[in-house]
Motif scaffolding. Structure first.
Motif, PDB file in Angstrom:
ATOM      1  N   GLU A  11      12.135   0.180   6.049  1.00  0.00           N
ATOM      2  CA  GLU A  11      11.567   1.395   5.473  1.00  0.00           C
ATOM      3  C   GLU A  11      10.999   1.112   4.087  1.00  0.00           C
ATOM      4  O   GLU A  11      11.581   0.346   3.310  1.00  0.00           O
ATOM      5  N   VAL A  12       9.861   1.765   3.796  1.00  0.00           N
ATOM      6  CA  VAL A  12       9.257   1.706   2.466  1.00  0.00           C
ATOM      7  C   VAL A  12       9.177   3.140   1.943  1.00  0.00           C
ATOM      8  O   VAL A  12       8.700   4.036   2.644  1.00  0.00           O
ATOM      9  N   ARG A  13       9.653   3.334   0.700  1.00  0.00           N
ATOM     10  CA  ARG A  13       9.648   4.661   0.098  1.00  0.00           C
ATOM     11  C   ARG A  13       8.857   4.619  -1.207  1.00  0.00           C
ATOM     12  O   ARG A  13       9.146   3.813  -2.091  1.00  0.00           O
ATOM     13  N   ILE A  14       7.849   5.503  -1.302  1.00  0.00           N
ATOM     14  CA  ILE A  14       7.039   5.588  -2.516  1.00  0.00           C
ATOM     15  C   ILE A  14       7.195   6.991  -3.089  1.00  0.00           C
ATOM     16  O   ILE A  14       6.964   7.982  -2.390  1.00  0.00           O
ATOM     17  N   THR A  15       7.610   7.074  -4.334  1.00  0.00           N
ATOM     18  CA  THR A  15       7.806   8.371  -4.982  1.00  0.00           C
ATOM     19  C   THR A  15       7.128   8.384  -6.341  1.00  0.00           C
ATOM     20  O   THR A  15       6.961   7.343  -6.978  1.00  0.00           O
TER      21      THR A  15
END
Length: 417
Positions: free
Chosen positions: A325-329
Motif C-alpha cells: 500500500e502507498v498512502r499520500i496525504t
C-alpha cells in the motif's frame, strides 16, 4: 535553542589542575575547583590534615559542603572573590568562574588561620556553630598546626586566582567565538554551493531532463499493458488508461515554461500515475490519496511528489509478491503544508537514505534514475524554501518508509520562478 555551557567547555581541566597544584605549593593554601552544583572537577590540592580529620564525621562533612556552597553562591552574586570563615574556624575563599554573567563554578581555596582580630572582620560561611574541639586533643593539635597567614595574603591569593580564572575563560571564549565564526562561514559556503548547484540544474536543458524523467521502465510497462488490455478485453479500461497516461504527458509538457503548480494539479498528476500502476499491478497495489481542501491552491515546485511515489512503487510494491500500500496525504499545520508519502515495503537502510538525499547513491538501471529524481526534488525544495524545508526520510526495515515534505504557505514569487 540556547546551549548551556559547562565549566569543562571553557577550561581545560588538566591545565587547571596543574595551575591549582602550583598555586597550592606556592601559597600553602588548599584548593579545589567545583562546578555550579558544587561537584569537584579537579583533585584536591594540599588538603589540610585538620580538614581531613574533621570530615571523617559525616555531620561535620555535610557542614563543610554547605560552607563551600555558601561561599560559591556569594562569589557568584558579587562576581568577585568571597572570603569567609568556615564552620571549622578556618579562613576559606571562593573565586567565581563566570561567562557572560552566568556562574559556571568556582575555585575554592583556603583552610588557613589568620589573626583573631582580622577573623572578626570576616563573615561566617555557614549557619552552623563553630566546631568545639576542646574535648578532642587530636583535632585541637591538628588545628594548632594549620598554616597561619594574614588576611592581606589571603586576599592577594584570591586576586591571583581570580586573575588566572578570568584569563583562562577569556582565552577559551575567544577560541569558541573564532570556531563559531568558522562554522558559520562553512555553512554560508555550503549554502552558496547549494544555490549554485540548484541554479545550474534549473537551466533549460536540465529542467527538460527533469520533466521528462518518467522512468523508461515505467513507459515500457504502460505500453505493454495497453497492448494486452486492447487484445484481451473491451475498450473501457484501455480508454481509461490511455486518458490517464495522456493527462500525465500533457501535465509534463505544459510545464516546460512554468515551474510552479498548485498542489491540486500535482496530486492529480500523482493520481493518474497511480491509476495506471493500479491497472498494471492489479490487487498487488492499494493506494490512498487524501488532500486537505484548504491546501489545494497552495503553490509548489513542479514534480515535487511524483518522484517519491514512483520510488515507493519500484522499491516497496513491485519486489513484493503480495504487493503493498502507498498512502499520500497533505494537511495544513499552522503555516506549513505537510506532505507525506508512506509505504509498507521492506524499508531503506540508513546509510542509503543519506546517500540518496545527498546525491551520492549509485545503483544500476532504474534505481539510479529514481535516486536522481529524489535528490533533484530535495535540492529544489531547499533552494525555493531554505535548508529547513528539505525532505525527511524515515524508514524501518521490513516495516516501510515514510517521506515527509514541508512546504510553507507563503508565495513562491521572487525565487526565480
Amino acid at each position: 535553542m540556547r546551549v548551556l555551557l559547562k565549566i569543562t567547555d571553557i577550561i581545560d581541566v588538566e591545565v587547571l589542575q596543574r595551575i591549582q597544584d602550583s598555586f597550592s605549593d606556592a601559597t600553602g593554601l588548599a584548593a579545589v575547583t567545583v562546578d555550579y552544583k558544587g561537584n569537584p572537577i579537579t583533585e584536591y590540592s594540599n588538603f589540610s590534615e585538620y580538614c581531613n580529620c574533621v570530615r571523617k564525621d559525616s555531620n561535620n562533612r555535610d557542614c563543610c559542603y554547605q560552607s563551600d556552597a555558601h561561599g560559591g553562591i556569594e562569589s557568584a552574586r558579587s562576581g568577585k572573590p568571597s572570603i569567609y570563615i568556615c564552620h571549622g574556624g578556618l579562613v576559606d575563599l571562593a573565586v567565581p568562574i563566570m561567562v557572560k554573567g552566568n556562574y559556571l563554578g568556582a575555585i575554592m581555596a583556603g583552610q588557613v588561620k589568620i589573626d583573631e582580630a582580622e577573623m572578626k572582620r570576616l563573615p561566617f560561611g555557614t549557619s552552623h556553630e563553630l566546631i568545639d574541639f576542646s574535648k578532642n586533643p587530636e583535632i585541637k593539635e591538628l588545628y594548632d598546626k594549620t598554616l597561619k597567614t594574614t588576611l592581606t595574603q589571603v586576599r592577594a591569593a584570591a586576586d591571583l586566582l581570580y586573575t588566572i580564572a578570568n584569563y583562562l575563560v577569556e582565552k577559551q571564549m575567544i577560541h569558541i567565538i573564532q570556531e563559531e565564526l568558522h562554522n558559520k562561514n562553512l555553512e554560508l559556503m555550503e549554502e552558496v554551493k547549494l544555490r549554485s548547484e540548484v541554479e545550474a540544474s534549473l537551466k533549460e536543458a536540465d529542467l527538460k531532463a527533469l520533466q521528462a524523467q518518467i522512468n523508461p521502465h515505467f513507459l515500457f510497462n504502460v505500453l505493454n499493458t495497453i497492448g494486452r488490455l486492447a487484445l484481451l478485453e473491451g475498450a473501457d479500461k484501455t480508454q481509461e488508461m490511455i486518458y490517464a497516461f495522456s493527462d500525465m504527458m500533457r501535465y509534463t509538457l505544459k510545464k516546460e515554461k512554468n515551474n510552479v503548480v498548485t498542489l491540486k494539479e500535482e496530486m492529480e498528476h500523482v493520481q493518474n500515475y497511480l491509476s495506471i500502476q493500479k491497472m498494471r499491478l492489479g490487487n498487488r497495489l492499494n493506494y490512498l490519496v487524501e488532500v486537505d481542501e484548504m491546501a489545494e491552491d497552495i503553490l509548489c515546485p513542479f514534480m515535487t511528489v511524483q518522484p517519491f511515489v514512483e520510488n515507493a512503487i519500484i522499491h516497496a510494491i513491485e519486489p513484493n509478491a503480495k504487493g503493498g500500500e502507498v498512502r499520500i496525504t497533505a494537511e495544513i499545520l499552522k503555516e506549513i503544508v505537510i506532505l507525506k508519502i508512506a509505504d509498507d515495503g521492506k524499508g531503506i537502510p540508513n546509510d542509503r537514505i543519506h546517500k540518496i538525499l545527498d546525491g551520492t547513491y549509485e545503483a544500476d538501471g532504474r534505481e539510479k534514475n529514481t535516486g536522481i529524481g529524489i535528490n533533484n526534488a530535495n535540492k529544489r525544495l531547499m533552494y525555493y524554501y531554505g535548508v529547513d524545508y528539505g525532505v525527511e526520510i524515515k524508514s524501518e526495515l521490513e516495516k516501510g518508509t515514510e517521506i515527509t515534505i514541508k512546504i510553507p504557505r507563503k508565495s513562491l514569487a521572487g525565487r526565480g520562478l
